[in-house]
Design an enzyme around this catalytic site. Structure first.
Site, PDB file in Angstrom:
ATOM      1  N   LYS A  71       9.928  -5.372  32.313  1.00 56.66           N
ATOM      2  CA  LYS A  71      10.764  -4.169  32.290  1.00 56.66           C
ATOM      3  C   LYS A  71      10.021  -2.913  31.830  1.00 56.66           C
ATOM      4  O   LYS A  71      10.280  -1.816  32.325  1.00 56.66           O
ATOM      5  CB  LYS A  71      11.984  -4.378  31.394  1.00 56.66           C
ATOM      6  CG  LYS A  71      13.023  -5.321  31.948  1.00 56.66           C
ATOM      7  CD  LYS A  71      14.233  -5.379  31.026  1.00 56.66           C
ATOM      8  CE  LYS A  71      15.276  -6.333  31.544  1.00 56.66           C
ATOM      9  NZ  LYS A  71      16.501  -6.312  30.713  1.00 56.66           N
ATOM     10  N   GLY A 134      13.186  -4.727  19.629  1.00 58.61           N
ATOM     11  CA  GLY A 134      12.389  -4.931  20.839  1.00 58.61           C
ATOM     12  C   GLY A 134      13.003  -4.277  22.061  1.00 58.61           C
ATOM     13  O   GLY A 134      13.796  -3.334  21.963  1.00 58.61           O
TER      14      GLY A 134
END
Length: 277
Positions: A71, A134
């Site tokens: 991503k 994260g």
């Protein structure tokens, strides 16, 4: 993927990808709206994934979803990047635009917020604790701040929480808080955005911050309650959720980008819950 694609093909790229429910969801969407499309899962190479995704579009692919661990690494192949993808620092949706440009977007945040709103789990000015700093956290902070919530981030490595606070503070009220200081605070909603479940672990948070009316949400999903969900239920939270609603909603927003149709969430949720029993 050397041969030209003869039908409207979409895919999710990740590594590993065997566990993905995205093909089930999107192919249900296509069946629901009688669209001549197919959606597949592709286990991309960790070293050559950019070439593989580019080739997918050159051979006729119409759109793609991107999942872990790509991503945050997909930006180089995008010709156009939406503002929300830039802010999140991650892309989960690609679309072939005008047959030659690749558009990069992020539907994780809006999908998460959609699920919270559909289940009446969030109100403006709520105090929300996000456990983890994260990629999962990155995707949801901006829409929560924009909605008007107060965000608190905690993480085992406190410097990572401080980094996210600095990155997003211009968008709203966000603070970082050490795990040892959590017990002195009250939160309306607690979100587990860590990968602890993959390691069969549990986020290190004090049990006394979980009350009867505390809403607990694990972004992870599976066939059974996660360790975090079990922990929250043990300490009497009456509203405990997993990430299946977010998964469906982020998929629905991707589907809308590709097809200009927003799918029926309730029908899809019913279908998927029955499928993964």
């Amino acid at each position: 993927m050397s041969n030209k694609i003869n039908k409207n093909l979409y895919a999710v790229f990740g590594n590993p990808i065997y566990h993905s429910k995205s093909p089930d969801i999107h192919n249900f969407f296509y069946k629901l709206y009688n669209l001549n499309c197919n959606y597949i899962a592709i286990n991309a190479s960790k070293n050559f994934f950019l070439n593989e995704i580019s080739l997918f579009f050159k051979n006729g692919g119409k759109g793609a979803n991107i999942t872990l661990p790509f991503k945050e690494k997909i930006f180089p192949i995008c010709d156009i990047i939406t503002e929300r993808a830039k802010i999140a620092g991650a892309i989960n949706t690609l679309k072939l635009y005008n047959k030659k440009f690749i558009l990069g977007d992020n539907t994780d945040g809006i999908g998460f917020l959609s699920d919270l709103l559909q289940n009446n789990l969030i109100k403006r000015k709520n105090n929300i604790l996000i456990i983890g700093a994260g990629g999962a956290s990155r995707g949801i902070i901006y829409p929560l701040l924009k909605f008007g919530c107060n965000i608190f981030i905690t993480n085992r490595t406190f410097e990572k929480a401080k980094f996210l606070m600095k990155k997003f503070k211009k968008f709203g009220n966000i603070k970082c808080i050490k795990i040892k200081n959590l017990k002195n605070n009250k939160f309306h909603l607690i979100i587990n955005a860590t990968s602890a479940e993959i390691k069969n672990d549990l986020p290190l948070i004090p049990s006394n911050i979980i009350k009867k009316k505390t809403i607990c949400y694990d972004m992870f999903y599976g066939n059974e309650d996660t360790n975090f969900m079990k922990f929250c239920k043990k300490y009497k939270s009456e509203k405990v959720y997993n990430g299946i609603g977010m998964l469906i909603n982020q998929a629905a927003h991707s589907f809308f980008i590709w097809n200009k149709i927003f799918p029926d969430i309730k029908k899809t949720l019913f279908f998927l819950k029955n499928k993964i029993k």
